[in-house]
Design a protein around this motif. Sequence first.
Motif, PDB file in Angstrom:
ATOM      1  N   ARG A 202       5.409  12.752   0.299  1.00  0.00           N
ATOM      2  CA  ARG A 202       6.305  12.806   1.443  1.00  0.00           C
ATOM      3  C   ARG A 202       5.713  13.689   2.525  1.00  0.00           C
ATOM      4  NH1 ARG A 202      12.342  12.714   0.693  1.00  0.00           N
ATOM      5  NH2 ARG A 202      12.030  14.224   2.313  1.00  0.00           N
ATOM      6  N   PHE A 203       5.880  13.268   3.773  1.00  0.00           N
ATOM      7  CA  PHE A 203       5.312  14.023   4.883  1.00  0.00           C
ATOM      8  C   PHE A 203       6.168  15.210   5.285  1.00  0.00           C
ATOM      9  CE2 PHE A 203       3.063  10.005   5.541  1.00  0.00           C
ATOM     10  CZ  PHE A 203       1.776  10.506   5.655  1.00  0.00           C
ATOM     11  N   ASP A 204       7.448  15.209   4.938  1.00  0.00           N
ATOM     12  CA  ASP A 204       8.302  16.294   5.415  1.00  0.00           C
ATOM     13  C   ASP A 204       8.380  17.469   4.452  1.00  0.00           C
ATOM     14  OD1 ASP A 204       9.777  15.047   3.459  1.00  0.00           O
ATOM     15  OD2 ASP A 204      11.668  15.141   4.558  1.00  0.00           O
ATOM     16  N   THR A 205       7.607  17.457   3.385  1.00  0.00           N
ATOM     17  CA  THR A 205       7.613  18.573   2.452  1.00  0.00           C
ATOM     18  C   THR A 205       6.355  19.407   2.655  1.00  0.00           C
ATOM     19  OG1 THR A 205       6.521  17.297   0.733  1.00  0.00           O
ATOM     20  CG2 THR A 205       8.933  17.282   0.732  1.00  0.00           C
ATOM     21  N   SER A 206       6.410  20.638   2.195  1.00  0.00           N
ATOM     22  CA  SER A 206       5.245  21.518   2.262  1.00  0.00           C
ATOM     23  C   SER A 206       5.188  22.321   0.979  1.00  0.00           C
ATOM     24  CB  SER A 206       5.326  22.442   3.481  1.00  0.00           C
ATOM     25  OG  SER A 206       6.267  23.474   3.253  1.00  0.00           O
ATOM     26  N   ALA A 207       4.153  23.112   0.848  1.00  0.00           N
ATOM     27  CA  ALA A 207       3.985  23.937  -0.344  1.00  0.00           C
ATOM     28  C   ALA A 207       4.916  25.142  -0.333  1.00  0.00           C
ATOM     29  CB  ALA A 207       2.539  24.402  -0.449  1.00  0.00           C
ATOM     30  N   ILE A 208       5.625  25.357   0.753  1.00  0.00           N
ATOM     31  CA  ILE A 208       6.482  26.535   0.888  1.00  0.00           C
ATOM     32  C   ILE A 208       7.937  26.098   0.904  1.00  0.00           C
ATOM     33  CG2 ILE A 208       7.039  28.508   2.340  1.00  0.00           C
ATOM     34  CD1 ILE A 208       4.085  28.206   3.353  1.00  0.00           C
ATOM     35  N   GLU A 209       8.708  26.657  -0.008  1.00  0.00           N
ATOM     36  CA  GLU A 209      10.120  26.301  -0.117  1.00  0.00           C
ATOM     37  C   GLU A 209      10.843  26.557   1.201  1.00  0.00           C
ATOM     38  OE1 GLU A 209      14.019  27.595  -2.730  1.00  0.00           O
ATOM     39  OE2 GLU A 209      12.021  28.023  -3.517  1.00  0.00           O
ATOM     40  N   GLY A 210      11.609  25.583   1.652  1.00  0.00           N
ATOM     41  CA  GLY A 210      12.383  25.713   2.877  1.00  0.00           C
ATOM     42  C   GLY A 210      11.613  25.382   4.148  1.00  0.00           C
ATOM     43  N   VAL A 211      10.315  25.071   4.029  1.00  0.00           N
ATOM     44  CA  VAL A 211       9.496  24.726   5.188  1.00  0.00           C
ATOM     45  C   VAL A 211       9.141  23.252   5.091  1.00  0.00           C
ATOM     46  CG1 VAL A 211       7.312  25.124   6.396  1.00  0.00           C
ATOM     47  CG2 VAL A 211       8.554  27.047   5.397  1.00  0.00           C
ATOM     48  N   ARG A 212       9.373  22.530   6.173  1.00  0.00           N
ATOM     49  CA  ARG A 212       9.055  21.104   6.211  1.00  0.00           C
ATOM     50  C   ARG A 212       7.995  20.848   7.268  1.00  0.00           C
ATOM     51  NH1 ARG A 212      14.902  18.534   6.857  1.00  0.00           N
ATOM     52  NH2 ARG A 212      13.836  18.015   8.751  1.00  0.00           N
ATOM     53  N   THR A 213       7.246  19.774   7.099  1.00  0.00           N
ATOM     54  CA  THR A 213       6.265  19.380   8.102  1.00  0.00           C
ATOM     55  C   THR A 213       6.815  18.205   8.895  1.00  0.00           C
ATOM     56  OG1 THR A 213       5.150  17.866   6.582  1.00  0.00           O
ATOM     57  CG2 THR A 213       4.315  20.121   6.667  1.00  0.00           C
ATOM     58  N   LEU A 214       6.263  18.022  10.084  1.00  0.00           N
ATOM     59  CA  LEU A 214       6.658  16.874  10.893  1.00  0.00           C
ATOM     60  C   LEU A 214       5.986  15.622  10.378  1.00  0.00           C
ATOM     61  CD1 LEU A 214       6.364  18.259  14.524  1.00  0.00           C
ATOM     62  CD2 LEU A 214       8.455  17.586  13.348  1.00  0.00           C
ATOM     63  N   PRO A 215       6.675  14.502  10.453  1.00  0.00           N
ATOM     64  CA  PRO A 215       6.012  13.248  10.096  1.00  0.00           C
ATOM     65  C   PRO A 215       4.933  12.934  11.140  1.00  0.00           C
ATOM     66  CG  PRO A 215       8.371  12.902  10.551  1.00  0.00           C
ATOM     67  CD  PRO A 215       8.071  14.337  10.790  1.00  0.00           C
ATOM     68  N   PRO A 216       3.978  12.095  10.791  1.00  0.00           N
ATOM     69  CA  PRO A 216       2.953  11.715  11.761  1.00  0.00           C
ATOM     70  C   PRO A 216       3.586  11.118  13.017  1.00  0.00           C
ATOM     71  CG  PRO A 216       2.391  10.923   9.578  1.00  0.00           C
ATOM     72  CD  PRO A 216       3.790  11.459   9.490  1.00  0.00           C
ATOM     73  N   ALA A 217       2.942  11.383  14.160  1.00  0.00           N
ATOM     74  CA  ALA A 217       3.335  10.825  15.460  1.00  0.00           C
ATOM     75  C   ALA A 217       4.702  11.314  15.930  1.00  0.00           C
ATOM     76  CB  ALA A 217       3.274   9.303  15.454  1.00  0.00           C
ATOM     77  N   HIS A 218       5.078  12.537  15.575  1.00  0.00           N
ATOM     78  CA  HIS A 218       6.337  13.133  16.006  1.00  0.00           C
ATOM     79  C   HIS A 218       6.082  14.483  16.665  1.00  0.00           C
ATOM     80  CE1 HIS A 218       8.108  10.118  13.387  1.00  0.00           C
ATOM     81  NE2 HIS A 218       9.306  10.442  13.857  1.00  0.00           N
ATOM     82  N   THR A 219       6.977  14.874  17.560  1.00  0.00           N
ATOM     83  CA  THR A 219       6.951  16.212  18.149  1.00  0.00           C
ATOM     84  C   THR A 219       8.259  16.910  17.832  1.00  0.00           C
ATOM     85  OG1 THR A 219       7.884  15.451  20.247  1.00  0.00           O
ATOM     86  CG2 THR A 219       5.468  15.539  20.087  1.00  0.00           C
ATOM     87  N   LEU A 220       8.211  18.218  17.797  1.00  0.00           N
ATOM     88  CA  LEU A 220       9.404  19.026  17.616  1.00  0.00           C
ATOM     89  C   LEU A 220       9.559  19.880  18.860  1.00  0.00           C
ATOM     90  CD1 LEU A 220      10.838  20.768  14.657  1.00  0.00           C
ATOM     91  CD2 LEU A 220      10.158  22.266  16.509  1.00  0.00           C
ATOM     92  N   THR A 221      10.727  19.847  19.469  1.00  0.00           N
ATOM     93  CA  THR A 221      11.006  20.632  20.663  1.00  0.00           C
ATOM     94  C   THR A 221      12.184  21.558  20.375  1.00  0.00           C
ATOM     95  OG1 THR A 221      10.286  18.792  22.050  1.00  0.00           O
ATOM     96  CG2 THR A 221      11.583  20.522  23.120  1.00  0.00           C
ATOM     97  N   VAL A 222      11.994  22.827  20.682  1.00  0.00           N
ATOM     98  CA  VAL A 222      13.056  23.820  20.535  1.00  0.00           C
ATOM     99  C   VAL A 222      13.474  24.240  21.939  1.00  0.00           C
ATOM    100  CG1 VAL A 222      13.670  26.088  19.634  1.00  0.00           C
ATOM    101  CG2 VAL A 222      12.068  24.642  18.364  1.00  0.00           C
ATOM    102  N   SER A 223      14.775  24.115  22.214  1.00  0.00           N
ATOM    103  CA  SER A 223      15.300  24.506  23.523  1.00  0.00           C
ATOM    104  C   SER A 223      16.648  25.180  23.330  1.00  0.00           C
ATOM    105  CB  SER A 223      15.452  23.279  24.423  1.00  0.00           C
ATOM    106  OG  SER A 223      16.506  22.455  23.946  1.00  0.00           O
ATOM    107  N   ARG A 224      17.244  25.584  24.415  1.00  0.00           N
ATOM    108  CA  ARG A 224      18.579  26.204  24.337  1.00  0.00           C
ATOM    109  C   ARG A 224      19.616  25.232  23.776  1.00  0.00           C
ATOM    110  NH1 ARG A 224      17.959  29.152  30.036  1.00  0.00           N
ATOM    111  NH2 ARG A 224      16.947  31.015  29.214  1.00  0.00           N
ATOM    112  N   ASP A 225      19.327  23.943  23.923  1.00  0.00           N
ATOM    113  CA  ASP A 225      20.252  22.922  23.428  1.00  0.00           C
ATOM    114  C   ASP A 225      20.080  22.646  21.942  1.00  0.00           C
ATOM    115  OD1 ASP A 225      21.277  22.585  26.001  1.00  0.00           O
ATOM    116  OD2 ASP A 225      19.732  21.102  26.492  1.00  0.00           O
ATOM    117  N   GLY A 226      19.047  23.234  21.329  1.00  0.00           N
ATOM    118  CA  GLY A 226      18.823  23.030  19.904  1.00  0.00           C
ATOM    119  C   GLY A 226      17.416  22.530  19.614  1.00  0.00           C
ATOM    120  N   ILE A 227      17.287  21.888  18.483  1.00  0.00           N
ATOM    121  CA  ILE A 227      15.996  21.368  18.028  1.00  0.00           C
ATOM    122  C   ILE A 227      16.062  19.852  18.050  1.00  0.00           C
ATOM    123  CG2 ILE A 227      14.444  21.186  16.051  1.00  0.00           C
ATOM    124  CD1 ILE A 227      15.420  23.955  15.180  1.00  0.00           C
TER     125      ILE A 227
END
Length: 190
Positions: free
Chosen positions: A1-26
């Motif tokens: 799975r692309f959204d899992t990582s080796a660190i509990e509680g941390v996820r990775t983004l799927p390929p070809a996606h961006t994550l934006t953090v703003s005052r309106d949220g994530i």
Amino acid sequence: RFDTSAIEGVRTLPPAHTLTVSRDGISIERYWHLDRSAVGTARIGPEEAAAGLRRRIEQAVRSRLPAGVEIGSHLSGGLDSSAIAILAARKLRDDGRALHAYSFLDRLRNDVQLEDETEFVKACLDQESGIDWQAIRSAPGVVGRDAPLDLDLMLPLADGFPEMRVVQAAEAQGVELILSGWGRGFVATP
């Protein structure tokens, strides 16, 4: 799975996606989608395919070289890090800047015998003189596998661990961004 990582509680983004953090949220948005109906329909020769691939790789590297920032790169001698380092060094040279590159040349890491990549790294350095290169080695006896993690850098905190040595060397040189193909394209910042 692309959204899992080796660190509990941390996820990775799927390929070809961006994550934006703003005052309106994530928000997570897909920026590219494979047109499956077009797969296999292009009829081009090997030379045209190679030229198109090179153009896209050059564009991807250029887009990750912000102005006014010292840039570093991992350089293992493998195809991906070599291509990234050489293309970045050429673009930076055109801008009057140099690329700082770091290579792990330890042959034994975590009890695993690794291939010596020195000759491949040196071939890259011979091809592109605009690389300020530094060999990085682990401190004797440091494995790093059980070291606590720095949650900002996602790196083991052991000073002798190779990746921490890269971050320390980069910081000493004023490098603010390290290009890397590790971990599906993560970028490390000291």
